[in-house]
Design an enzyme around this catalytic site. Structure first.
Site, PDB file in Angstrom:
ATOM      1  N   PRO A 290      70.705  28.212 117.484  1.00  0.00           N
ATOM      2  CG  PRO A 290      68.594  29.376 117.347  1.00  0.00           C
ATOM      3  CD  PRO A 290      69.316  27.912 116.958  1.00  0.00           C
ATOM      4  NE  ARG A 292      75.967  35.413 122.446  1.00  0.00           N
ATOM      5  CZ  ARG A 292      76.924  35.499 123.366  1.00  0.00           C
ATOM      6  NH1 ARG A 292      76.968  36.291 124.381  1.00  0.00           N
ATOM      7  NH2 ARG A 292      78.004  34.896 123.171  1.00  0.00           N
ATOM      8  CB  CYS A 360      86.916  39.665 147.966  1.00  0.00           C
ATOM      9  SG  CYS A 360      86.213  40.204 149.440  1.00  0.00           S
TER      10      CYS A 360
HETATM   11  N1  LLP Z   1      76.427  25.428 118.842  1.00  0.00           N
HETATM   12  C1  LLP Z   1      77.391  25.186 119.594  1.00  0.00           C
HETATM   13  C2  LLP Z   1      78.146  24.130 118.994  1.00  0.00           C
HETATM   14  C3  LLP Z   1      78.042  25.968 120.386  1.00  0.00           C
HETATM   15  O1  LLP Z   1      79.415  25.828 120.829  1.00  0.00           O
HETATM   16  C4  LLP Z   1      77.257  27.248 120.773  1.00  0.00           C
HETATM   17  C5  LLP Z   1      78.079  28.100 121.707  1.00  0.00           C
HETATM   18  C6  LLP Z   1      76.177  27.316 119.888  1.00  0.00           C
HETATM   19  C7  LLP Z   1      75.569  26.476 119.178  1.00  0.00           C
HETATM   20  C8  LLP Z   1      75.334  28.628 120.542  1.00  0.00           C
HETATM   21  O2  LLP Z   1      75.844  29.987 120.225  1.00  0.00           O
HETATM   22  P1  LLP Z   1      75.079  31.228 120.353  1.00  0.00           P
HETATM   23  O3  LLP Z   1      73.976  31.127 119.453  1.00  0.00           O
HETATM   24  O4  LLP Z   1      74.661  31.203 121.564  1.00  0.00           O
HETATM   25  O5  LLP Z   1      76.105  32.066 120.208  1.00  0.00           O
HETATM   26  N2  LLP Z   1      80.152  31.862 127.101  1.00  0.00           N
HETATM   27  C9  LLP Z   1      80.332  32.777 125.993  1.00  0.00           C
HETATM   28  C10 LLP Z   1      79.522  32.022 124.966  1.00  0.00           C
HETATM   29  C11 LLP Z   1      80.153  30.928 124.711  1.00  0.00           C
HETATM   30  C12 LLP Z   1      79.375  29.920 123.472  1.00  0.00           C
HETATM   31  C13 LLP Z   1      79.706  28.707 123.402  1.00  0.00           C
HETATM   32  N3  LLP Z   1      79.203  27.998 122.269  1.00  0.00           N
HETATM   33  C14 LLP Z   1      79.619  34.126 126.259  1.00  0.00           C
HETATM   34  O6  LLP Z   1      79.158  34.523 127.357  1.00  0.00           O
HETATM   35  O7  LLP Z   1      79.815  34.765 125.394  1.00  0.00           O
END
Ligand code: LLP
Length: 433
Positions: A290, A292, A360
């Site tokens: 996890p 986010r 900008c």
């Molecule tokens: N594991 C892997 C292999 C990942 O690629 C990611 C996120 C995670 C775990 C964690 O995912 P989470 O639990 O955070 O959803 N910049 C984008 C999000 C990109 C996520 C990339 N990979 C945004 O701001 O929504």
């Protein structure tokens, strides 16, 4: 606006961690990233307490791409989280924070040879291999350095999770991992399992991010363990570890109805235990990653209102002293946020404002439409739910320095990252003459 974590209102003012945000502005200036430390620790405990089993070990690996710096990694280390990094820079930060290398895994679809070498030199716990070319480079490097290393293969089970297309990761043509229906995947796993320098621990998958429907995770577990069984039956490849990635969705606005993590994780474990028992697998470790869901609701961004401007056609804008440089998510993913005037918490909304940054660029809109009390220059505007992928994706566009990051808890604030200065901006520049 939903109050997250330790947020509370006192005398028209918003407090986080028992510190008024007005006081934070006085001490650190704005824009400012504020992290609610107690709330973060509570979130981490929910994962650690509920994703655990008597039948196998569980690793909760914080996806540091969501928010990485020495302070947060010092905290996640102390709490006992494993760590996922996706670049040499994230690995460097983790090592500088004193992380136990064994607890780190390295991801990425195009790891540079020097990043693989760095991982080997520092004996990191696991490398998640993406494809055959990377396997060959890693195998040769490991042989050259005479270093055995644990690896997992990232696989794509073809699940199309319901989320923004930029953060879906297991669509048919995703750039990540190897499809579970591709015959080449089985050949690669056979080669990896017989490689003298690699210990093939298992398989990894991440179906996407900000996934609000938990059914996708159950589907993922079922497919991943069935695939593990197939590898054993058809190819005699025995795996001890399955990593199910991250992606658990969070609340940004009322449109998002995330599942309850404690309930979900407990249910998820029971389901995984059942699947493993039914398939008669000898799985020793099940991991999740996890990012986010751990950090997002602990983070807020505080801005000062510079001006309130009415467009010719009548749209009232609030201009703030940050924007897409500290939060590119609205521009990138049409992400939506709530907001409040942190010094007018008990006043009624009078208007629907559009919150615009100072870059900008017309697309520099943080919120399209939000009901707020009568705003004036000097007011404090706070956007909650910015802990993940805001500081991490911030930029210096328009040569705007990145804001400071401050952690708050029990009436105290601690600076975690200093605000960038103009000197920082030209640090790497070379003069023409
Ligand atoms: N594991 C892997 C292999 C990942 O690629 C990611 C996120 C995670 C775990 C964690 O995912 P989470 O639990 O955070 O959803 N910049 C984008 C999000 C990109 C996520 C990339 N990979 C945004 O701001 O929504």
């Amino acid at each position: 606006m939903k109050l997250h974590g330790t947020m509370r209102i006192d005398n028209n003012q918003l407090l986080i961690g028992d510190v008024s945000v007005e006081q934070l502005r006085e001490e650190y200036g704005t824009p400012l990233y504020i992290i609610d430390q107690k709330h973060f620790i509570n979130k981490a405990r929910i994962f650690l307490d509920n994703f655990r089993s008597e039948k196998f070990k569980t690793h909760i690996s914080y996806a540091s791409k969501a928010f990485s710096n020495l302070y947060i990694l010092g905290l996640t280390k102390e709490i006992g989280l494993f760590l996922d990094v996706v670049s040499g820079g994230e690995l460097y930060t983790a090592l500088a924070a004193g992380y136990d290398p064994e607890k780190i895994s390295l991801h990425g679809n195009n790891k540079l040879p020097e990043e693989l070498e760095m991982a080997l030199t520092n004996n990191i716990g696991r490398i998640i291999v993406d494809h055959r070319t990377e396997y060959s480079v890693l195998s040769a490097l490991a042989a050259k350095k005479q270093k055995k290393t644990k690896v997992l293969l990232r696989v794509n089970p073809g699940i199309v999770a319901d989320t923004h297309k930029y953060i879906q990761t297991t669509t048919e043509d995703s750039k990540f991992g190897m499809s579970i229906v591709d015959p080449e995947t089985f050949l690669l796993l056979q080669d990896m399992s017989s490689d003298p320098w690699l210990e093939l621990e298992g398989i990894h998958c991440h179906i996407g991010s900000q996934v609000l429907n938990k059914d996708f995770f159950f589907q993922e577990a079922s497919i991943m363990f069935s695939f593990t069984r197939k590898l054993l039956d058809d190819y005699s490849i025995k795996l001890r570890e399955v990593n199910l990635g991250g992606g658990f969705g969070v609340y940004y606005t009322e449109a998002d109805q995330p599942f309850n993590y404690a309930e979900f994780l407990a249910e998820y474990i029971v389901e995984i235990e059942q699947i493993i028992a039914e398939l008669n697998l000898a799985i020793e470790i099940v991991s999740i990653e996890p990012g986010r869901s751990l950090i997002n609701s602990s983070g807020s961004t505080l801005y000062t209102v510079g001006a309130v401007k009415q467009s010719y056609h009548g749209k009232p804008f609030i201009f703030v002293d940050g924007g897409m440089t500290d939060n590119p998510r609205p521009a990138l993913y049409q992400a939506e946020y709530e907001a409040c005037l942190a010094n007018r918490m008990q006043e009624e909304p009078t208007d629907n404002y559009r919150i615009a940054g100072k870059c900008c660029e017309s697309g520099d809109i943080l919120i399209e439409d939000v009901a707020l009390p009568q705003a004036e220059p000097g007011d404090l505007l706070l956007i909650p739910g910015t802990g993940a992928y805001n500081y991490a994706m911030s930029s210096n566009y328009n040569r705007i320095p990145r804001p400071a990051v401050v952690f708050v808890e029990n009436g105290q604030s601690r600076l975690a990252v200093k605000k960038e200065t103009y000197t920082d901006l030209i640090r790497n520049d070379q003069k023409y003459l």
